[in-house]
Design an enzyme around this catalytic site. Structure first.
Site, mmCIF file in Angstrom:
data_model
loop_
_atom_site.group_PDB
_atom_site.id
_atom_site.type_symbol
_atom_site.label_atom_id
_atom_site.label_comp_id
_atom_site.label_asym_id
_atom_site.label_seq_id
_atom_site.Cartn_x
_atom_site.Cartn_y
_atom_site.Cartn_z
ATOM 1 C CG HIS A 42 14.781 -36.277 -10.797
ATOM 2 N ND1 HIS A 42 14.307 -37.474 -11.276
ATOM 3 C CD2 HIS A 42 15.086 -35.549 -11.898
ATOM 4 C CE1 HIS A 42 14.329 -37.462 -12.590
ATOM 5 N NE2 HIS A 42 14.803 -36.310 -12.998
ATOM 6 C CE1 TYR B 282 26.478 -21.624 -8.899
ATOM 7 C CE2 TYR B 282 24.183 -21.507 -8.201
ATOM 8 C CZ TYR B 282 25.192 -21.203 -9.112
ATOM 9 O OH TYR B 282 24.890 -20.497 -10.250
ATOM 10 C CB SER B 283 30.155 -27.414 -4.358
ATOM 11 O OG SER B 283 30.123 -28.081 -5.597
ATOM 12 C CE1 TYR C 260 10.062 -40.001 -12.600
ATOM 13 C CE2 TYR C 260 9.372 -38.785 -10.653
ATOM 14 C CZ TYR C 260 10.370 -39.346 -11.416
ATOM 15 O OH TYR C 260 11.687 -39.246 -11.020
ATOM 16 C CD GLU D 83 13.203 -39.000 -8.174
ATOM 17 O OE1 GLU D 83 12.044 -38.531 -8.215
ATOM 18 O OE2 GLU D 83 13.900 -39.192 -9.197
#
Ligand SMILES: Cc1cc2nc3c(=O)[nH]c(=O)nc-3n(C[C@H](O)[C@H](O)[C@H](O)COP(=O)(O)OP(=O)(O)OC[C@H]3O[C@@H](n4cnc5c(N)ncnc54)[C@H](O)[C@@H]3O)c2cc1C
Ligand code: HEM
Length: 268
Positions: free
Chosen positions: A84, A207-208, A94, A136
């Protein structure tokens, strides 16, 4: 939440699971028709394939199943929290999801959805939302406090585009402001966002980071995705390969993810 509300939740989880596909399909359709702007945040590829489309609503049901002992879900909630934050989901999102989820439960269950049932589900959703927002908030704070840290979308310039093979191309991404970036931990990923003119929407993918940790740039290595059976190209991977050139801008969120190598073990 009182005991009778807890009992209502436990009794209605299997019924809602039975209506899982109808519930999630209805939920997304309803939410996107009221908030088309959210299509910029969600993965429209997943919406088409149905893949992962059920993840959000099913996670709410999973939480409800463990309503008496939500602690068992904490590791999973932290994993979702990382995803998230990488997509810049904020507390103001939310109540939107909550309203459309509860309204969808009402509309899919029809007359079976009594006021008591809807009230119990609203309380359960709000409890889960509070838990997620707390997790978060902690991750956002950590990202701000790191050297080179930031939250939300930051513009980066493609300084180099290197073809590694027919399928894989690497992109070297430097922040436009010329400041430091967070030195990532191997195994972490960034989210990358581009505007797709054909869709008229922003779309983000993960993406790593494939570069060695450093404070100046990130490298990502992107595989061109293709579904040979249906002859359909993946949206973002192909857009990056075919349209994004050296000098172009993309938006990134900060590296994230707790599925990482421990530095000591990585050296052995
Ligand atoms: C934590 C994490 C790290 C990642 N790291 C990397 C990485 O280092 N490198 C990398 O290359 N990827 C990585 N990925 C995957 C990446 O995020 C994207 O999912 C990938 O690039 C595909 O995105 P896309 O937009 O090209 O495809 P999408 O448009 O999202 O489509 C996905 C697949 O579905 C097919 N498809 C699309 N529409 C339809 C349809 N209507 N019907 C049937 N099939 C359809 C496409 O052909 C494609 O194969 C990572 C993902 C995660 C979650
Ligand atoms: C209590 C509420 C919520 C729960 C339980 C929940 C749960 C989940 C889960 C399980 C995933 C899949 C994670 C993964 O496997 O990678 C996910 C992804 C996602 N969630 Fe949530 N979520 C909630 C609220 C929200 C809100 C409020 C938003 C923003 C409007 C949101 C937006 C997303 C997006 C964009 C994704 C990525 C998948 C995609 O792009 O389609 N979620 N969520």
């Amino acid at each position: 939440m009182n005991n009778s509300q807890r009992e209502i939740i436990t009794a209605t989880v299997p019924i809602l699971r039975e209506h899982g596909v109808a519930l999630t399909t209805h939920f997304y359709k309803r939410m996107f028709s009221h908030h088309p702007d959210l299509k910029n945040i969600f993965n429209m590829g997943n919406q088409k394939t149905g893949k992962q489309q059920q993840a959000l609503a099913m996670a709410v049901l999973a939480y409800a199943e463990h309503i008496a002992n939500p602690g068992v879900l904490l590791p999973e909630l932290h994993r979702i929290g990382h995803k998230h934050v990488s997509l810049e989901i904020r507390p103001e999102h939310y109540p939107i999801v909550g309203n459309h989820l509860i309204a969808s439960i009402k509309e899919v269950l029809g007359e079976a959805a009594s006021l008591e049932i809807l009230e119990a589900w609203e309380i359960a959703y709000n409890q889960l939302a509070d838990l997620m927002m707390g997790i978060e908030a902690g991750i956002y704070k950590d990202q701000t406090n790191k050297k080179g840290g930031w939250t939300g979308w930051r513009p980066f310039r493609v300084k180099e585009k290197v073809k590694e093979s027919d399928e894989i191309t690497s992109f070297y991404l430097y922040p436009c402001d010329g400041e430091n970036v967070i030195s990532h931990i191997p195994g972490q990923f960034i989210s990358l966002r581009v505007f797709l003119p054909d869709l008229g929407l922003n779309q983000a993918r993960q993406y790593s980071v494939s570069s060695v940790p450093n404070e100046h740039y990130y490298r990502i290595s992107v595989k061109k995705e293709f579904n040979p059976n249906l002859n359909i190209n993946g949206m973002i991977s192909n857009f990056l390969h075919d349209h994004i050139q050296t000098g172009d801008l993309v938006d990134l969120t900060a590296p994230i993810g707790n599925f990482t190598l421990e530095p000591k073990k990585a050296c052995r």
